[in-house]
Structures are given as structure tokens and as C-alpha cells.
Design a protein around this motif. Structure first.
Motif, PDB file in Angstrom:
ATOM      1  N   UNK A 194      16.044   2.361   6.225  1.00 57.42           N
ATOM      2  CA  UNK A 194      14.761   2.401   5.534  1.00 57.42           C
ATOM      3  C   UNK A 194      14.560   3.355   4.582  1.00 57.42           C
ATOM      4  N   UNK A 195      14.135   3.180   3.366  1.00 59.40           N
ATOM      5  CA  UNK A 195      14.211   4.003   2.235  1.00 59.40           C
ATOM      6  C   UNK A 195      12.607   3.998   1.516  1.00 59.40           C
ATOM      7  N   UNK A 196      12.236   4.996   1.111  1.00 65.29           N
ATOM      8  CA  UNK A 196      11.082   5.116   0.515  1.00 65.29           C
ATOM      9  C   UNK A 196      11.317   5.468  -0.916  1.00 65.29           C
ATOM     10  N   UNK A 197      10.888   4.531  -1.885  1.00 61.79           N
ATOM     11  CA  UNK A 197      11.378   4.667  -3.415  1.00 61.79           C
ATOM     12  C   UNK A 197      10.322   4.802  -4.141  1.00 61.79           C
ATOM     13  N   UNK A 198      10.583   5.291  -5.560  1.00 55.54           N
ATOM     14  CA  UNK A 198       9.507   5.769  -6.266  1.00 55.54           C
ATOM     15  C   UNK A 198       8.758   4.504  -6.730  1.00 55.54           C
ATOM     16  N   UNK A 226       6.307  -3.673   1.366  1.00 52.63           N
ATOM     17  CA  UNK A 226       5.013  -3.065   0.832  1.00 52.63           C
ATOM     18  C   UNK A 226       5.080  -1.531   0.856  1.00 52.63           C
ATOM     19  N   UNK A 227       4.188  -0.966   0.159  1.00 52.58           N
ATOM     20  CA  UNK A 227       4.002   0.479   0.163  1.00 52.58           C
ATOM     21  C   UNK A 227       5.418   1.351  -0.239  1.00 52.58           C
ATOM     22  N   UNK A 228       6.024   0.605  -1.231  1.00 52.95           N
ATOM     23  CA  UNK A 228       6.985   1.211  -1.816  1.00 52.95           C
ATOM     24  C   UNK A 228       8.455   1.380  -0.931  1.00 52.95           C
ATOM     25  N   UNK A 229       8.497   0.934   0.159  1.00 57.22           N
ATOM     26  CA  UNK A 229       9.690   1.072   1.128  1.00 57.22           C
ATOM     27  C   UNK A 229      10.476  -0.512   0.785  1.00 57.22           C
TER      28      UNK A 229
END
Length: 561
Positions: free
Chosen positions: A228-232, A263-266
Motif C-alpha cells: 500500500x502506497x501513499x502518493x502525491x 481514495x485519499x491518494x492511496x
């Protein structure tokens, strides 16, 4: 001290009686429990329902891509949106890519098969969906016991399932009771529904005991590894779904990938490798890391931060490998049996549907005063259901890949795209398989060694830093839950013939060969790293490794996965 000696010294075990016991608080198990309570309420009856969950909470051990088809959920809760179900991100676009080393060729949209058309589906954290289902189940009066693994099936004098027992607590590494020792508890029921997920410990026992797979093709599995990544925000494309085939896997190895913008940039990114692969030098984890370096994939992740990791086996043989799902006193549902649709890369809708069908059969039996009967109404209802038709349409999907990627692409295109256009929903031919996954592995000297690049710590990573993100924890002073039938086999056979494949197929650095005190090597088992994927139990070429549930809620604690 063995199990019988513990019972003799500390027994008898305490027991509790229920109408129905469900083993496993995944989507199937919870849907089953909820449906039972719905039926009881509609009939004005009292019905006691208990769910056992080996994770520290419902959802802690749940790992899936995941795109969810809401069809079965809508049958369970027509008002699921009003109830706050966490299905928030609809799919907005599907892309299918065939990868070369540097290139990516997209399937034209008119040729995307119906099975991979996700219009009307949702990108979800299945763990969060399960947590919501657990709250709904408890509100309906279901008792859920997290942190208690069902470790033993209980049988009556006629051989029917009469309940399950939870595992003993407080055993030390040497298997002897500590001052914290506590016997497990017996939970007796009129019927037990088994929903442990892929390669369940008790399901494996039941299939063997009742010969449920007799006359079926051997079951087939994959290993799914996910990050799972959080992206810009500038790179976020909520609702975009990408599936790939091809590089880095060879054409004779079944597998592929997914990349879902949540959702939320993930971004959820994952890789699946069929566990029927031949080359013992292959490492599914390392293939996943290589996959992320492809230009068509890295562009989605660069500048982002990895925030989650996990792995899980996938029961992917389809309807030709589906065992009989009922036996005296119980039933198998969801991925415990193998209802996942590999062509759609979806299983949660099938788990929910089969959980509901089993609940309806069990409620009917209890209401009629029957106990420990065979719930024949459950498989009969499945054969009349939309799920049966769906699985029949994809019955050959994985089997074609044994004939190579090119032929599989052609034939699955015919079966999944052309035949439906002609009004033919089920292919008129059936492919068979005759070997289990572990028997497909070939000696190491038949294959070239694969040298994988070192991780850069930015886009690609090692196993130990990955396991850290899964929040995996096991009490160290307990017997290893990764057991060996014969401790000599890993070195004498696996290492000598197959170059120690357990050190590569495990995605959590559980197995490693280290120097032995008297010379040579020995297998070291780092059981505290185990993420409960069950790959070792499936792929070990000698079937010498047997996975059993650890004590008291150990394992991963996935968040948002």
C-alpha cells in the motif's frame, strides 16, 4: 507434553454450546453469521451464533487487492450504503497491459473481456469492509471471539463434526506448560461452518478425512503479495484500475499484477504468482520488486511512500477443483473451499454469497430439529445460483496458462470475450489438471539461477523491512506454528535437490539455511516473521511443512489492506 497428556493432566476442557459456530471472521464467515441472525429474526426464533477469529481483531489478517463486486453484499444488506459500508471509491477506468522489459501494450477497450470490466464495482480495503461487517454482526447479536484460533475439529461417536476446540495457551517453546498455561475451550454446535480462507488448517483436515476432493482436479493456488502506497495528490487517479501480464515472469509461469488507485491518494499495488511454477530459483517476492521498476508502473509510485505490506495465498483452481463442500455436521465456504473467480481476480463476493447459502441451509436444518446432518441444500442452492454460472464461465481460465502466455491470451480472449458476444456463457470444453502445485517444482539443476537486483530502499525493498510494515507479532516463547514432519528433509532433499526453495518462496524471510554446528547447513525457521500466507504449506515439494495456528492472536495486524 503431547495433546492427550495435557488433557489428561489439566482436563476436562470447559465447553460452550451454540446452535451454529463459524470458524473465521472474514467476509464469508461474517456474512454467514449475519444471514443466520436475519433468518432467525424473520422467523421469530432465538438462534445462538458464535464466530471464532484467529486474528487480534476481525480484519487483522485480511489481505486482498481488492476490487469488490457488491452484488452479494446487496443481497445481504440492500441498504449497505445507508449503513456506512466502506465502499467509497467506484472504479472509473480499466486498463489491461501486456508488459515487455521496457514496453507496455494496452488492450483496446472494446476488447477488454467482461470478466475484467469493473463498471459498478468498488476499490476497497477488504480489511475495513470486514471490520464493518463485524460491527453489523455484533449488532445483530452474533458473538465474535477474536484472538482465539480454532485448532481442533471435534467429532461425535458417529464421526460427524460436533464442534471445534480453541488452541491451548501458555505453552513454552519446548511444548511444556508454563505458569500461564490454559487449556483451550470446546465450542459445541449443531453445525460448524468453516471459513478460514485459503488453505485453512481445519479445512485441510476435513477435506482429507471426508475425501471431499475425490474425483476433483487437484486444487491450485497462487501467492498474492501486496503493498500500500501513499502518493502525491498530483499522481492520484482515484478509480483507475490497471492489470498486467508478462514481464518479469517467463511465459511458462502463471501470474500477473494489479495497481488500484484508491481514495485519499492511496495506491494498492500487488503481484500474483501461480504456485504451480517449475523453477525453484524463482522468488515471487523478488519478482514483485522487479515488476515495480517497469516504467509503466514506477511512474505511479515514484515520489510516494510505502505504508503497508502483506502476502496471502489464493485458492485459484476454480470450479473444476471445487471439493464437495458439505459433510456430517458442517460445511466449507468462501476461499476455504475455493470459490474465488481467478478470471475476475475476485473472491469476496463469492465468499459472501456462499456464506449466505450455507446459512440458509443450516438455519433450515436447525429449525427442523436436525443436527449433525449433511447440509445438502447448500450445494444444491449453489448450483442454482448466479455464482455457479459465473464460475462455470471461467472454468478453464487458469488451466490455459499451463500452455503458455500466448495461447492462454488467445483462448481466454475467445472464452471470456468472444463466446459471450455470441451468447455462449460457458465454454463447451473443459481443461483438466492432474498435479498439485508442490509436484510441479523441478530440480534446481534443470534451471538457470535467477540473480535478482539488490533493493534500493525507495521503490524496491527487502523482506525484513516489508514484514515490519505488516505489524506482524508472535509471542516468542511458544512452540513454532511452522512444523516439520521430518526435520532431516529440508537439508537432505529440499536443499540437495531443489536448492532450498523455502528460502525463496516465503515472502517473509521465515526460512533460511544457515551453517550447522557440525558442518554443512541447517534450516532455521524464524516463525515470528510469519504473515500466515500458507505458501510453505502449499509449495513445499516434499509436503513436509505443516502450518498450524499459533497461540493467541499472533500474526499480522494489517491496517487499510
Amino acid at each position: 507434553m503431547n495433546h492427550d497428556d495435557l488433557l489428561a493432566k489439566y482436563g476436562p476442557r470447559e465447553s460452550m454450546d451454540y446452535d451454529i459456530v463459524v470458524v473465521g471472521a472474514g467476509p464469508g464467515g461474517l456474512a454467514c453469521a449475519i444471514r443466520l441472525k436475519q433468518l432467525a429474526a424473520a422467523a421469530g426464533r432465538e438462534l445462538s451464533v458464535c464466530v471464532l477469529e484467529k486474528g487480534s481483531e476481525p480484519g487483522a489478517h485480511i489481505l486482498s487487492g481488492a476490487i469488490m463486486d457488491p452484488r452479494a453484499l446487496t443481497e445481504l444488506f440492500p441498504d449497505w450504503k445507508a449503513r456506512g459500508a466502506p465502499l467509497n471509491q467506484p472504479v472509473t477506468e480499466d486498463r489491461i497491459l501486456f508488459l515487455g522489459r521496457r514496453r507496455a501494450v494496452a488492450t483496446p477497450k472494446p476488447f477488454i473481456p467482461d470478466s475484467l470490466d469493473n463498471h459498478g464495482n468498488y476499490i476497497v480495503s477488504l480489511g475495513n469492509v470486514v471490520r464493518w461487517l463485524a460491527r453489523e454482526a455484533e449488532a445483530a447479536g452474533v458473538e465474535i471471539f477474536p484472538g482465539f484460533a480454532a485448532a481442533e475439529v471435534l467429532y461425535d461417536g458417529d464421526g460427524a463434526v460436533r464442534g471445534v476446540a480453541t488452541g491451548n495457551l501458555g505453552l513454552g517453546k519446548d511444548g511444556e506448560p508454563t505458569d500461564q498455561f490454559q487449556l483451550g475451550m470446546e465450542l459445541n454446535a449443531k453445525y460448524v461452518i468453516f471459513a478460514e480462507g485459503s488453505r485453512g488448517q481445519l479445512g485441510r483436515e476435513l477435506i482429507a478425512r471426508f475425501k471431499l476432493d475425490e474425483g476433483r482436479d487437484p486444487q491450485s493456488y497462487g501467492i498474492g503479495i501486496k503493498e500500500l502506497w501513499q502518493v502525491d495528490a498530483a499522481k492520484a487517479q482515484p478509480g483507475l484500475v490497471i492489470h498486467t501480464a508478462g514481464w518479469p515472469l517467463r511465459a511458462d509461469t502463471y501470474g500477473g499484477s494489479f495497481l488500484y488507485h484508491m481514495e485519499d491518494g492511496k495506491v494498492a499495488v500487488g503481484f500474483v504468482v501461480g504456485l504451480d511454477y517449475k523453477n525453484p530459483w524463482l522468488s515471487p517476492f523478488e519478482e514483485f520488486q522487479r515488476f515495480k521498476t517497469h516504467p509503466a508502473i514506477r511512474s505511479h509510485l515514484e515520489g510516494g511512500k510505502r505504508i503497508g505490506y502483506g502476502a496471502r495465498s489464493i485458492t485459484a483452481g476454480g470450479i473444476v477443483s471445487l471439493p464437495r463442500t458439505v459433510f456430517p455436521g458442517g460445511a466449507l465456504i468462501g476461499c476455504e473451499a475455493g470459490y474465488l473467480n481467478a478470471s475476475r481476480i475476485k473472491g469476496s463476493h463469492a465468499a459472501i454469497k456462499t456464506g449466505m447459502l450455507a446459512a440458509e441451509a443450516a438455519f433450515e436444518a436447525v429449525a427442523a430439529g436436525r443436527a449433525q446432518d449433511v447440509l445438502t441444500a447448500y450445494p444444491a442452492a449453489f448450483e442454482r445460483s448466479w455464482l455457479h454460472a459465473e464460475l462455470m464461465a471461467s472454468k478453464n481460465f487458469k488451466q490455459w496458462f499451463k500452455k503458455g502466455l500466448a495461447l492462454a491470451t488467445l483462448m481466454n480472449g475467445i472464452e471470456q470475450w468472444l463466446l459471450p458476444k455470441l451468447g455462449i456463457r460457458t465454454p463447451p470444453w473443459t481443461l483438466r489438471r492432474d498435479r498439485p502445485d508442490h509436484a510441479c517444482l523441478e530440480p534446481a539443476d534443470r534451471h538457470a539461477r535467477i540473480d535478482y537486483p539488490k533493493p534500493d530502499g525507495v521503490l524496491t525493498f527487502d523482506r525484513l523491512s516489508s514484514v515490519f510494515l505488516s505489524s506482524t507479532n508472535h509471542e516468542e516463547d511458544q512452540p513454532s506454528h511452522l512444523t516439520l514432519k521430518d526435520p532431516a528433509v529440508p537439508v537432505a532433499i529440499n536443499l540437495a535437490t531443489y536448492a532450498g526453495p523455502e528460502a525463496r518462496y516465503c515472502p517473509a524471510a521465515v526460512y533460511e539455511f544457515v551453517p550447522a554446528a557440525g558442518g554443512g547447513e541447517r534450516l532455521q525457521i524464524n516463525a515470528q516473521n510469519c504473515v500466515h500466507c500458507k505458501t510453505c504449506d502449499i509449495k513445499d515439494p516434499t509436503q513436509n511443512i505443516v502450518w498450524v495456528a499459533p497461540q493467541g492472536g499472533g500474526g499480522p495486524n494489517y491496517s487499510g489492506m
